[in-house]
Design an enzyme around this catalytic site. Sequence first.
Site, PDB file in Angstrom:
ATOM      1  CG  ASP A  36      -0.232  -0.001   2.360  1.00  0.00           C
ATOM      2  OD1 ASP A  36       1.041  -0.367   2.494  1.00  0.00           O
ATOM      3  OD2 ASP A  36      -0.969   0.019   3.604  1.00  0.00           O
ATOM      4  CG  HIS A 240      20.560   3.103 -18.824  1.00  0.00           C
ATOM      5  ND1 HIS A 240      19.761   2.834 -19.912  1.00  0.00           N
ATOM      6  CD2 HIS A 240      20.969   4.305 -19.432  1.00  0.00           C
ATOM      7  CE1 HIS A 240      19.603   3.913 -20.890  1.00  0.00           C
ATOM      8  NE2 HIS A 240      20.394   4.748 -20.562  1.00  0.00           N
ATOM      9  CG  ASP A 257      24.350  10.314 -16.867  1.00  0.00           C
ATOM     10  OD1 ASP A 257      23.532  11.353 -16.525  1.00  0.00           O
ATOM     11  OD2 ASP A 257      24.050   9.873 -17.981  1.00  0.00           O
ATOM     12  CG  ASP A 268      21.040  13.931 -19.171  1.00  0.00           C
ATOM     13  OD1 ASP A 268      21.906  13.403 -18.496  1.00  0.00           O
ATOM     14  OD2 ASP A 268      20.658  13.466 -20.449  1.00  0.00           O
ATOM     15  CG  HIS A 347      25.887   6.248 -25.944  1.00  0.00           C
ATOM     16  ND1 HIS A 347      25.977   7.514 -25.919  1.00  0.00           N
ATOM     17  CD2 HIS A 347      26.570   5.773 -25.047  1.00  0.00           C
ATOM     18  CE1 HIS A 347      26.953   8.100 -25.291  1.00  0.00           C
ATOM     19  NE2 HIS A 347      27.492   6.934 -24.455  1.00  0.00           N
ATOM     20  CG  HIS A 351      18.883  12.652 -24.927  1.00  0.00           C
ATOM     21  ND1 HIS A 351      18.261  13.623 -24.102  1.00  0.00           N
ATOM     22  CD2 HIS A 351      19.944  12.057 -24.180  1.00  0.00           C
ATOM     23  CE1 HIS A 351      18.970  13.370 -22.929  1.00  0.00           C
ATOM     24  NE2 HIS A 351      20.073  12.505 -23.050  1.00  0.00           N
ATOM     25  CG  HIS A 358      16.021  10.208 -22.821  1.00  0.00           C
ATOM     26  ND1 HIS A 358      16.284   8.649 -22.515  1.00  0.00           N
ATOM     27  CD2 HIS A 358      17.370  10.749 -22.433  1.00  0.00           C
ATOM     28  CE1 HIS A 358      17.456   8.467 -22.216  1.00  0.00           C
ATOM     29  NE2 HIS A 358      18.057   9.450 -22.272  1.00  0.00           N
ATOM     30  CD  GLU A 381      23.966  11.615 -23.508  1.00  0.00           C
ATOM     31  OE1 GLU A 381      24.328  10.774 -22.799  1.00  0.00           O
ATOM     32  OE2 GLU A 381      22.722  12.089 -23.643  1.00  0.00           O
ATOM     33  CE1 TYR A 385      30.022   4.898 -21.409  1.00  0.00           C
ATOM     34  CE2 TYR A 385      30.127   4.974 -23.640  1.00  0.00           C
ATOM     35  CZ  TYR A 385      29.737   5.462 -22.583  1.00  0.00           C
ATOM     36  OH  TYR A 385      28.907   6.435 -22.395  1.00  0.00           O
ATOM     37  NE  ARG A 402      26.887   9.027 -20.232  1.00  0.00           N
ATOM     38  CZ  ARG A 402      26.765   7.895 -19.586  1.00  0.00           C
ATOM     39  NH1 ARG A 402      27.375   6.911 -20.401  1.00  0.00           N
ATOM     40  NH2 ARG A 402      26.146   7.813 -18.595  1.00  0.00           N
ATOM     41  CD  GLU A 404      24.196  13.630 -20.533  1.00  0.00           C
ATOM     42  OE1 GLU A 404      24.547  13.028 -19.647  1.00  0.00           O
ATOM     43  OE2 GLU A 404      23.182  13.665 -21.213  1.00  0.00           O
TER      44      GLU A 404
HETATM   45  N1  GLY Z   1      20.981  10.376 -18.105  1.00  0.00           N
HETATM   46  C1  GLY Z   1      20.526   9.672 -19.241  1.00  0.00           C
HETATM   47  C2  GLY Z   1      21.179  10.150 -20.609  1.00  0.00           C
HETATM   48  O1  GLY Z   1      22.154  10.715 -20.583  1.00  0.00           O
HETATM   49  O2  GLY Z   1      20.626   9.742 -21.510  1.00  0.00           O
HETATM   50 MN    MN Z   2      21.637  12.260 -21.549  1.00  0.00          MN
HETATM   51 MN    MN Z   3      22.861  11.879 -18.765  1.00  0.00          MN
END
Ligand code: GLY
Ligand code: MN
Ligand code: MN
Length: 437
Positions: A36, A240, A257, A268, A347, A351, A358, A381, A385, A402, A404
């Site tokens: 609950d 992720h 991140d 982000d 990747h 975005h 996103h 970004e 890797y 990475r 970003e």
């Molecule tokens: N934090 C998710 C991305 O960088 O797309």
């Molecule tokens: Mn991102």
């Molecule tokens: Mn990110």
Amino acid sequence: MNKKEFAKRRQQLMEIMGPDSIAVLPNASVATRSRDVDYIYRSDSNFHYLSGFDEPESVIVIVPGRPHGEYLLFCRDRNLEKEIWDGYRAGQEGAVDQFGADDSYPISDLDDILPGLMEGKEQVFYTMGNVPPFDQRMVSWLNHLRNASRQGMHSPTEIIELDHCLNELRLFKSSNEIKAMRRAAEISVQAHIRAMQFTQPGKWEYQVEAEIVHEFMKHDCRSPAYPSIVGGGENGCILHYIENNHRLKNNELLLIDAGAEYDYYAADITRTFPINGKFSTSQKALYNIVLDAQKAAIAEVKPGNHWNQPHEAAVQVLTEGLLELGLLKGKLKTLIEKEKYRDFYMHRTGHWLGMDVHDVGDYKIGGEWRMLEPGMVLTVEPGIYIRDPVHLAKKWHFTGIRIEDDVLVTKTGHDVLTQAAPKEVDDIEALMATARH
Ligand code: GLY
Ligand code: MN
Ligand code: MN
């Protein structure tokens, strides 16, 4: 956001819709965490975008040109007993007085009222699939109108995707939206700086996460825009990674991140830095390739360029760098054509960013990459890797990097909203060194 901004958005939507139409938008459902206990409620972004109203069990109805009011809000009744347990409800009076609805009805009256509002309209703006139980009700109202056509009722002839109309509006940020995004960015920058100052070998990933979340909340952001990724060493290779439950090791990198949500707008940011405060030679070599790729990609963010140009620039610099270090072998042109870089960079380079991390908005129009225009906000970004170390020298093993940033397209080029988060090797090392005194 102020009331005027929400009214302007509804006006813009009504201009897209035209006469003889109706839009119906249910808010998100409450999600159960366990038994609950529910997750903290957050309105559907489109719902908040049009109303600023953040209670569950609510439905926006917009009817352009309706003489008795164009903007209707169905919501929960006031209920003293329930409000003692679960908190304040605006009720129908609040929906009108505080949220600018022309009229408001109890949510329990929806079945009685909505078919009548849809009757005689040609187009219903509604998105199927977001709230499946609501889809079923929509189908039953439409069926009811169809079956009643013998009694002279006119049923709508077209269902048009509401989300798509709103997505296009949301893609172009107003000055108020940019202000909120700048604030989300500033707070998130401070959180990344604090994480760099805090990090040391022996700390746990979730302890670093706690510093970040504390910085967000201290500055009015109740929630991150998405679960923070705090990955030491090989965890930085999991795109992720959110377990955040390992101990940080000397001589490894930490990839963070994390971005705050401020007044429904996301930041982000990713930064990668050495856990002990000093990059090794091989870490620095890889890091600077990613940094150069990111700078090359950001330079491509300007009106007149298309969506994919930053990605193409990043791929070019990353592949050149990997070739130079001997991590890729062959001809540059062939490596890019055959996408050999994908072993290290799997990747895309960014975005849209906005109310959702996103964010919404098409990337292609008529099969072609969309042109960048002022008011759009995107992330840049790139990363490298190294997950599978079998064929590579030990110094490269299990490295995830990475970098970003969040970039606003301006009339003349771009503005990096997250510029103040250190990303040059020297700046990161200097910051971490001062934190150790
Ligand atoms: N934090 C998710 C991305 O960088 O797309
Ligand atoms: Mn991102
Ligand atoms: Mn990110």
